[in-house]
Enzyme design. Structure first.
Site, PDB file in Angstrom:
ATOM      1  N   TYR A 114      29.168   4.896 -16.069  1.00 10.91           N
ATOM      2  CA  TYR A 114      29.481   5.309 -14.704  1.00 10.91           C
ATOM      3  C   TYR A 114      28.886   6.686 -14.373  1.00 10.91           C
ATOM      4  O   TYR A 114      28.739   7.031 -13.197  1.00 10.91           O
ATOM      5  CB  TYR A 114      30.994   5.334 -14.481  1.00 10.91           C
ATOM      6  CG  TYR A 114      31.579   3.951 -14.366  1.00 10.91           C
ATOM      7  CD1 TYR A 114      31.603   3.284 -13.148  1.00 10.91           C
ATOM      8  CD2 TYR A 114      32.094   3.295 -15.482  1.00 10.91           C
ATOM      9  CE1 TYR A 114      32.120   2.006 -13.040  1.00 10.91           C
ATOM     10  CE2 TYR A 114      32.619   2.020 -15.384  1.00 10.91           C
ATOM     11  CZ  TYR A 114      32.628   1.378 -14.158  1.00 10.91           C
ATOM     12  OH  TYR A 114      33.136   0.105 -14.056  1.00 10.91           O
ATOM     13  N   CYS A 138      41.521   0.881 -19.362  1.00  8.81           N
ATOM     14  CA  CYS A 138      40.136   0.536 -19.005  1.00  8.81           C
ATOM     15  C   CYS A 138      39.445   0.052 -20.273  1.00  8.81           C
ATOM     16  O   CYS A 138      39.839   0.407 -21.385  1.00  8.81           O
ATOM     17  CB  CYS A 138      39.435   1.768 -18.436  1.00  8.81           C
ATOM     18  SG  CYS A 138      37.709   1.515 -17.954  1.00  8.81           S
ATOM     19  N   HIS A 141      36.477   6.213 -15.497  1.00  9.21           N
ATOM     20  CA  HIS A 141      35.108   6.046 -15.011  1.00  9.21           C
ATOM     21  C   HIS A 141      34.378   7.380 -14.840  1.00  9.21           C
ATOM     22  O   HIS A 141      33.418   7.477 -14.082  1.00  9.21           O
ATOM     23  CB  HIS A 141      35.070   5.236 -13.702  1.00  9.21           C
ATOM     24  CG  HIS A 141      35.456   3.800 -13.899  1.00  9.21           C
ATOM     25  ND1 HIS A 141      35.428   2.875 -12.890  1.00  9.21           N
ATOM     26  CD2 HIS A 141      35.864   3.137 -15.014  1.00  9.21           C
ATOM     27  CE1 HIS A 141      35.814   1.697 -13.362  1.00  9.21           C
ATOM     28  NE2 HIS A 141      36.087   1.843 -14.648  1.00  9.21           N
ATOM     29  N   ASN A 199      41.622  -1.346 -10.566  1.00 10.75           N
ATOM     30  CA  ASN A 199      40.795  -0.197 -10.205  1.00 10.75           C
ATOM     31  C   ASN A 199      41.085   0.285  -8.784  1.00 10.75           C
ATOM     32  O   ASN A 199      41.499  -0.508  -7.940  1.00 10.75           O
ATOM     33  CB  ASN A 199      39.311  -0.575 -10.312  1.00 10.75           C
ATOM     34  CG  ASN A 199      38.818  -0.554 -11.735  1.00 10.75           C
ATOM     35  OD1 ASN A 199      39.152   0.348 -12.490  1.00 10.75           O
ATOM     36  ND2 ASN A 199      38.016  -1.543 -12.104  1.00 10.75           N
ATOM     37  N   ARG A 230      34.924  -6.285  -1.817  1.00 13.30           N
ATOM     38  CA  ARG A 230      34.031  -5.605  -2.757  1.00 13.30           C
ATOM     39  C   ARG A 230      32.606  -5.570  -2.222  1.00 13.30           C
ATOM     40  O   ARG A 230      31.905  -4.549  -2.347  1.00 13.30           O
ATOM     41  CB  ARG A 230      34.064  -6.308  -4.113  1.00 13.30           C
ATOM     42  CG  ARG A 230      33.097  -5.709  -5.122  1.00 13.30           C
ATOM     43  CD  ARG A 230      33.154  -6.414  -6.448  1.00 13.30           C
ATOM     44  NE  ARG A 230      32.218  -5.826  -7.385  1.00 13.30           N
ATOM     45  CZ  ARG A 230      32.146  -6.137  -8.684  1.00 13.30           C
ATOM     46  NH1 ARG A 230      32.964  -7.054  -9.182  1.00 13.30           N
ATOM     47  NH2 ARG A 230      31.280  -5.568  -9.476  1.00 13.30           N
TER      48      ARG A 230
END
Length: 421
Positions: free
Chosen positions: A244, A164, A194, A144, A90
């Site tokens: 987002y 989500c 998102h 995700n 990440r």
């Protein structure tokens, strides 16, 4: 009822456990299996999970295992919450895109593509192993990027629904602002995972009074502050975009910010270290307050509601899910995965009707869906050229030189996770 959680060693898991314990009448679990290859983390979290169940009087059995096949055997539903490469991957997703002047984020833009490439093959392997031993089990995906992962699962013929926490977070926040209970609030939630907008906030159900104008008029400053967008955006659009959308509506500003502060991945890694220390305390028998800062608010309630509807006694519920489009948004292919309100029961999901969308939203949805098509193709078949085309198609990239540079960096940072690279 038996549930299995793949990725049960996640620091998120106590949030899920707390929801299962509190809402046991809604979802009566007799056995819960936490599955994870990280045995040290798994035992810490398994011990805390048992203490949470015991404190709240939940009679269910909690077991832990690193054996996926044994763990999912006879499960009614398998919940997926994976992070391939962990926080280290990440951190890379949030870092190397900035070198090209693009947003660095784990689910959006180039970083989101890297996560999809790492994740889709692993999830499909897990799902196939579930199907071989337990073909009737539902797969509930939190992993995700949820839209792309869910589309991969559905294209492969799995019984899958994506979930989500964005919608349930808005529902809870708006209910508090309007002095209503969450059950009183129905969201006209439309888009892709998102990439969604709240087109209406209705009282009592899908046909109820639309309170969105009132919400924006009275609480627009607070909502805008939560989204980190100007209040004028809400006033001019008359809708509430998900947070987002800031990566699209204020991309350059976000890139500048990200270049001047520690990454979210670094913050989360430090938080996880502290959480694991707390989880090891044998006196701890509830989720710690620190977990609220980790993210994923209300996802346990959303998971319970979805699993209860899919596994229940024949009733149905309306919930925001990621599911096949099948004409819901007529400008998208039927096999696209959309995030919308749907009726959920033992047979699966049936999206509710959505009014014709303004081109302002429909255009961006169609654009990102095209990117997701190419991203999934790259995840399934590999190859530098497929990665390049997916990046070139993304509305946050869209330039030849940028796509070339991002492709080189993506492949360099993900070789250990991509069998074809």
């Amino acid at each position: 009822m038996k549930l299995a959680v793949v990725g049960g060693g996640s620091t998120y898991t106590p949030e899920l456990i707390d929801g299962f314990a509190r809402l046991r009448d809604t979802l009566p679990i007799s056995e819960l299996v936490l599955i994870d290859p990280a045995a040290d983390r798994l035992e810490l979290i398994g011990g805390l999970a048992r203490r949470i169940f015991a404190k709240q009087g939940h009679p269910g059995l909690i077991t832990t295992t690193s054996d996926l096949d044994a763990g999912v055997a006879d499960a009614d539903a398998v919940l997926l919450q994976l992070r391939i490469g962990g926080q280290a991957a990440r951190l890379q997703d949030e870092t190397w895109p900035l070198e090209c002047g693009c947003v660095g984020q784990e689910t959006t833009g180039a970083g989101g593509l890297a996560k999809a490439l790492r994740t889709v093959p692993v999830v499909l392997d897990i799902a196939e192993r579930v199907r071989r031993s337990n073909p009737d089990a539902w797969i509930i995906d939190f992993t995700n990027p949820v839209g792309i992962v869910t589309r991969a699962l559905l294209r492969a013929g799995h019984k899958a629904v994506g979930l989500c926490n964005v919608a349930i977070g808005f529902q809870r926040r708006f209910a508090a602002m309007l002095d209503l209970t969450p059950a009183d609030i129905h969201l006209d939630h439309v888009g892709l995972n998102h990439l969604t907008w709240e087109l209406g906030v209705r009282k009592g159900g899908p046909e109820g009074e639309n309170l969105l104008p009132q919400l924006i008029a009275r609480h627009g400053d607070a909502v805008a502050a939560d989204l980190r967008l100007p209040r004028s955006v809400l006033d001019r659009l008359g809708v509430v975009p998900s947070y987002y959308l800031r990566y699209f509506y204020a991309h350059d500003e976000v890139v500048r910010e990200l270049g001047t502060k520690p990454s979210r991945a670094a913050e989360v890694a430090a938080m996880e270290k502290e959480l694991l220390g707390l989880y090891g305390d044998p006196a701890l028998d509830e989720k710690p307050e620190l977990l609220a800062k980790r993210g994923g608010a209300f996802y346990s309630e959303a998971a319970v509601d979805l699993a209860a509807a899919l596994l229940g006694d024949g009733g149905s519920a309306v919930q925001v899910v990621n599911t096949l489009n099948n004409g819901t948004l007529p400008f998208l292919p039927d096999d696209a995965v959309v995030e919308v309100q749907a009726r959920v029961d033992r047979s699966g999901t049936s999206p509710l009707a959505v009014p014709r969308l303004d081109p302002l939203y429909a255009g961006l949805i169609a654009h990102v869906t095209a990117y997701e098509d190419l991203a999934l193709d790259a995840a399934l078949r590999g190859g530098r050229e497929r990665v390049f085309k997916a990046l070139l198609a993304h509305p946050l990239v869209g330039q030849f030189d940028l796509a070339e540079g991002l492709t080189d960096r993506l492949l360099a940072h993900n070789k250990e996770h991509l069998a074809w690279a």
